[in-house]
Design a protein around this motif. Structure first.
Motif, PDB file in Angstrom:
ATOM      1  N   VAL A 287      -0.874 -12.671 -14.478  1.00 12.49           N
ATOM      2  CA  VAL A 287      -1.450 -11.754 -13.485  1.00 12.49           C
ATOM      3  C   VAL A 287      -0.343 -10.994 -12.751  1.00 12.49           C
ATOM      4  O   VAL A 287       0.783 -11.477 -12.634  1.00 12.49           O
ATOM      5  CB  VAL A 287      -2.287 -12.504 -12.408  1.00 12.49           C
ATOM      6  N   LYS A 288      -0.709  -9.800 -12.272  1.00 13.35           N
ATOM      7  CA  LYS A 288       0.194  -9.049 -11.410  1.00 13.35           C
ATOM      8  C   LYS A 288      -0.057  -9.538  -9.979  1.00 13.35           C
ATOM      9  O   LYS A 288      -1.209  -9.618  -9.544  1.00 13.35           O
ATOM     10  CB  LYS A 288      -0.126  -7.555 -11.535  1.00 13.35           C
ATOM     11  N   VAL A 289       1.014  -9.884  -9.258  1.00 15.95           N
ATOM     12  CA  VAL A 289       0.849 -10.332  -7.869  1.00 15.95           C
ATOM     13  C   VAL A 289       1.345  -9.215  -6.951  1.00 15.95           C
ATOM     14  O   VAL A 289       2.483  -8.765  -7.071  1.00 15.95           O
ATOM     15  CB  VAL A 289       1.635 -11.632  -7.590  1.00 15.95           C
ATOM     16  N   THR A 290       0.465  -8.758  -6.052  1.00 18.51           N
ATOM     17  CA  THR A 290       0.848  -7.681  -5.134  1.00 18.51           C
ATOM     18  C   THR A 290       0.621  -8.151  -3.700  1.00 18.51           C
ATOM     19  O   THR A 290      -0.068  -9.142  -3.458  1.00 18.51           O
ATOM     20  CB  THR A 290       0.004  -6.409  -5.384  1.00 18.51           C
ATOM     21  N   LYS A 291       1.235  -7.425  -2.740  1.00 19.45           N
ATOM     22  CA  LYS A 291       1.015  -7.765  -1.329  1.00 19.45           C
ATOM     23  C   LYS A 291       0.700  -6.488  -0.568  1.00 19.45           C
ATOM     24  O   LYS A 291       0.911  -5.390  -1.081  1.00 19.45           O
ATOM     25  CB  LYS A 291       2.258  -8.453  -0.755  1.00 19.45           C
ATOM     26  N   LEU A 292       0.209  -6.634   0.645  1.00 17.03           N
ATOM     27  CA  LEU A 292      -0.116  -5.459   1.457  1.00 17.03           C
ATOM     28  C   LEU A 292       1.172  -4.749   1.866  1.00 17.03           C
ATOM     29  O   LEU A 292       2.204  -5.392   2.071  1.00 17.03           O
ATOM     30  CB  LEU A 292      -0.879  -5.865   2.722  1.00 17.03           C
ATOM     31  N   ALA A 293       1.100  -3.415   2.002  1.00 11.62           N
ATOM     32  CA  ALA A 293       2.256  -2.655   2.466  1.00 11.62           C
ATOM     33  C   ALA A 293       2.477  -2.902   3.957  1.00 11.62           C
ATOM     34  O   ALA A 293       1.537  -3.147   4.712  1.00 11.62           O
ATOM     35  CB  ALA A 293       2.023  -1.174   2.209  1.00 11.62           C
ATOM     36  N   HIS A 294       3.728  -2.864   4.378  1.00  9.33           N
ATOM     37  CA  HIS A 294       4.043  -2.861   5.809  1.00  9.33           C
ATOM     38  C   HIS A 294       4.390  -1.430   6.173  1.00  9.33           C
ATOM     39  O   HIS A 294       5.044  -0.750   5.402  1.00  9.33           O
ATOM     40  CB  HIS A 294       5.273  -3.719   6.099  1.00  9.33           C
TER      41      HIS A 294
ATOM     42  N   GLY B  27      10.752  -3.809  14.053  1.00 10.22           N
ATOM     43  CA  GLY B  27      10.472  -4.478  12.778  1.00 10.22           C
ATOM     44  C   GLY B  27       9.560  -3.644  11.891  1.00 10.22           C
ATOM     45  O   GLY B  27       9.801  -3.483  10.693  1.00 10.22           O
ATOM     46  N   THR B  28       8.492  -3.090  12.493  1.00  9.11           N
ATOM     47  CA  THR B  28       7.535  -2.277  11.744  1.00  9.11           C
ATOM     48  C   THR B  28       8.200  -1.001  11.246  1.00  9.11           C
ATOM     49  O   THR B  28       8.026  -0.591  10.094  1.00  9.11           O
ATOM     50  CB  THR B  28       6.328  -1.928  12.635  1.00  9.11           C
ATOM     51  N   LEU B  29       8.983  -0.376  12.141  1.00 11.53           N
ATOM     52  CA  LEU B  29       9.632   0.885  11.780  1.00 11.53           C
ATOM     53  C   LEU B  29      10.635   0.667  10.641  1.00 11.53           C
ATOM     54  O   LEU B  29      10.673   1.433   9.672  1.00 11.53           O
ATOM     55  CB  LEU B  29      10.335   1.463  13.020  1.00 11.53           C
ATOM     56  N   ALA B  30      11.434  -0.406  10.734  1.00 16.70           N
ATOM     57  CA  ALA B  30      12.419  -0.700   9.695  1.00 16.70           C
ATOM     58  C   ALA B  30      11.722  -0.978   8.367  1.00 16.70           C
ATOM     59  O   ALA B  30      12.146  -0.502   7.312  1.00 16.70           O
ATOM     60  CB  ALA B  30      13.283  -1.889  10.108  1.00 16.70           C
ATOM     61  N   ALA B  31      10.599  -1.724   8.406  1.00 15.64           N
ATOM     62  CA  ALA B  31       9.859  -2.036   7.172  1.00 15.64           C
ATOM     63  C   ALA B  31       9.279  -0.764   6.565  1.00 15.64           C
ATOM     64  O   ALA B  31       9.257  -0.603   5.344  1.00 15.64           O
ATOM     65  CB  ALA B  31       8.751  -3.041   7.462  1.00 15.64           C
ATOM     66  N   ALA B  32       8.819   0.148   7.423  1.00 14.62           N
ATOM     67  CA  ALA B  32       8.228   1.393   6.931  1.00 14.62           C
ATOM     68  C   ALA B  32       9.265   2.235   6.196  1.00 14.62           C
ATOM     69  O   ALA B  32       8.968   2.841   5.173  1.00 14.62           O
ATOM     70  CB  ALA B  32       7.621   2.180   8.095  1.00 14.62           C
ATOM     71  N   VAL B  33      10.493   2.275   6.721  1.00 14.28           N
ATOM     72  CA  VAL B  33      11.548   3.048   6.051  1.00 14.28           C
ATOM     73  C   VAL B  33      11.942   2.346   4.746  1.00 14.28           C
ATOM     74  O   VAL B  33      12.073   2.991   3.701  1.00 14.28           O
ATOM     75  CB  VAL B  33      12.774   3.203   6.969  1.00 14.28           C
ATOM     76  N   ARG B  34      12.075   1.024   4.817  1.00 15.72           N
ATOM     77  CA  ARG B  34      12.487   0.247   3.638  1.00 15.72           C
ATOM     78  C   ARG B  34      11.466   0.402   2.509  1.00 15.72           C
ATOM     79  O   ARG B  34      11.819   0.519   1.347  1.00 15.72           O
ATOM     80  CB  ARG B  34      12.595  -1.222   4.045  1.00 15.72           C
ATOM     81  N   GLU B  35      10.189   0.414   2.852  1.00 20.10           N
ATOM     82  CA  GLU B  35       9.138   0.455   1.833  1.00 20.10           C
ATOM     83  C   GLU B  35       8.547   1.853   1.706  1.00 20.10           C
ATOM     84  O   GLU B  35       7.363   2.012   1.414  1.00 20.10           O
ATOM     85  CB  GLU B  35       8.060  -0.589   2.170  1.00 20.10           C
ATOM     86  N   ARG B  36       9.386   2.873   1.906  1.00 23.09           N
ATOM     87  CA  ARG B  36       8.908   4.261   1.810  1.00 23.09           C
ATOM     88  C   ARG B  36       8.416   4.548   0.389  1.00 23.09           C
ATOM     89  O   ARG B  36       8.846   3.909  -0.564  1.00 23.09           O
ATOM     90  CB  ARG B  36      10.032   5.228   2.193  1.00 23.09           C
ATOM     91  N   THR B  37       7.499   5.529   0.288  1.00 24.61           N
ATOM     92  CA  THR B  37       6.948   5.876  -1.031  1.00 24.61           C
ATOM     93  C   THR B  37       7.206   7.349  -1.301  1.00 24.61           C
ATOM     94  O   THR B  37       7.415   8.147  -0.381  1.00 24.61           O
ATOM     95  CB  THR B  37       5.432   5.617  -1.083  1.00 24.61           C
ATOM     96  N   ALA B  38       7.181   7.746  -2.582  1.00 28.30           N
ATOM     97  CA  ALA B  38       7.403   9.145  -2.982  1.00 28.30           C
ATOM     98  C   ALA B  38       6.278  10.018  -2.449  1.00 28.30           C
ATOM     99  O   ALA B  38       5.120   9.607  -2.419  1.00 28.30           O
ATOM    100  CB  ALA B  38       7.488   9.240  -4.493  1.00 28.30           C
ATOM    101  N   PHE B  39       6.589  11.190  -1.982  1.00 30.76           N
ATOM    102  CA  PHE B  39       5.608  12.116  -1.387  1.00 30.76           C
ATOM    103  C   PHE B  39       4.916  12.899  -2.484  1.00 30.76           C
ATOM    104  O   PHE B  39       5.560  13.390  -3.394  1.00 30.76           O
ATOM    105  CB  PHE B  39       6.353  13.042  -0.426  1.00 30.76           C
TER     106      PHE B  39
END
Ligand SMILES: [Zn+2]
Length: 201
Positions: free
Chosen positions: A168-175, A189-201
């Motif tokens: 199975v593919k294991v995924t987690k919720l985005a921060h 913490g939230t802001l740092a996680a948001a930058v770290r887990e940025r996605t392509a526009f």
């Protein structure tokens, strides 16, 4: 000793209402008085609804959800995508995801998160049942919808390790940045996680 203004039956009602989350002694008193004033319109139907729910509530043997049927409404819903299992700590989280129409997958309620400090270990949660469900060949993805807390993330890592063997593919919720959120008001913490887990526009 403080004298009570009402008989013991009414005092007992107030004491029980005061145990509900969000109700202190003062609001419990107000709620009791409201019920007493609306005896026919509210108190009687509430009383019988409580009794019926009490008699009918069962824990789903498949997913751990609380319902009045076993297997539960979610597990028996033919329109759900049976290739996805969304893992939550508590029934409250399942209800929140359903309110948000966030997924059409099946659920798995763990009954809490791992917490060594509180003495909660893997045997206290329904992790074994989840692992065996993940080995069902119809299941392709396990979404770990757990709290973004230390305990929630510890539990997510623990489960991910156990699921290595399953296909199975294991995924987690985005921060990240909440919908409608302003960057200036976010915690670091939230802001740092948001930058770290940025996605392509
Ligand atoms: Zn179920």
């Amino acid at each position: 000793m403080a004298s009570s203004v009402a008989g013991p039956e009414i005092e007992r009602l107030i004491q029980l209402l005061a145990r509900l989350p969000g109700l202190g002694p003062r609001s419990a008193r107000r709620a009791a008085l409201h019920l007493i004033k609306k005896r026919d319109a509210l108190m009687a139907p509430l009383s019988s609804a409580l009794q019926v729910a009490m008699d009918k509530i069962v824990v789903c043997k498949i997913c751990g959800n609380i319902d009045t049927q076993n297997p539960c409404t979610a597990c028996t819903d033919a329109r759900r995508d049976r290739s996805i299992i969304v893992v939550v700590a508590d029934v409250a989280d399942l209800w929140a995801l359903e309110r948000a129409h966030a997924t059409r997958g099946l659920y798995h309620v763990l009954g809490g998160t791992l917490s060594p400090l509180d003495g909660v270990g893997p045997q206290d949660l329904t992790i074994d049942a989840l692992v065996s469900r993940a080995h069902d060949e119809t299941v392709h993805e396990i979404i770990l919808a757990l709290n973004a807390t230390v305990d929630g993330q510890t539990t997510a890592h623990y489960i991910t390790d156990l699921l290595h063997e399953a296909n199975v593919k294991v995924t987690k919720l985005a921060h990240g940045v909440p919908v409608g959120g302003e960057l200036d008001y976010l915690d670091e913490g939230t802001l740092a996680a948001a930058v770290r887990e940025r996605t392509a526009f």
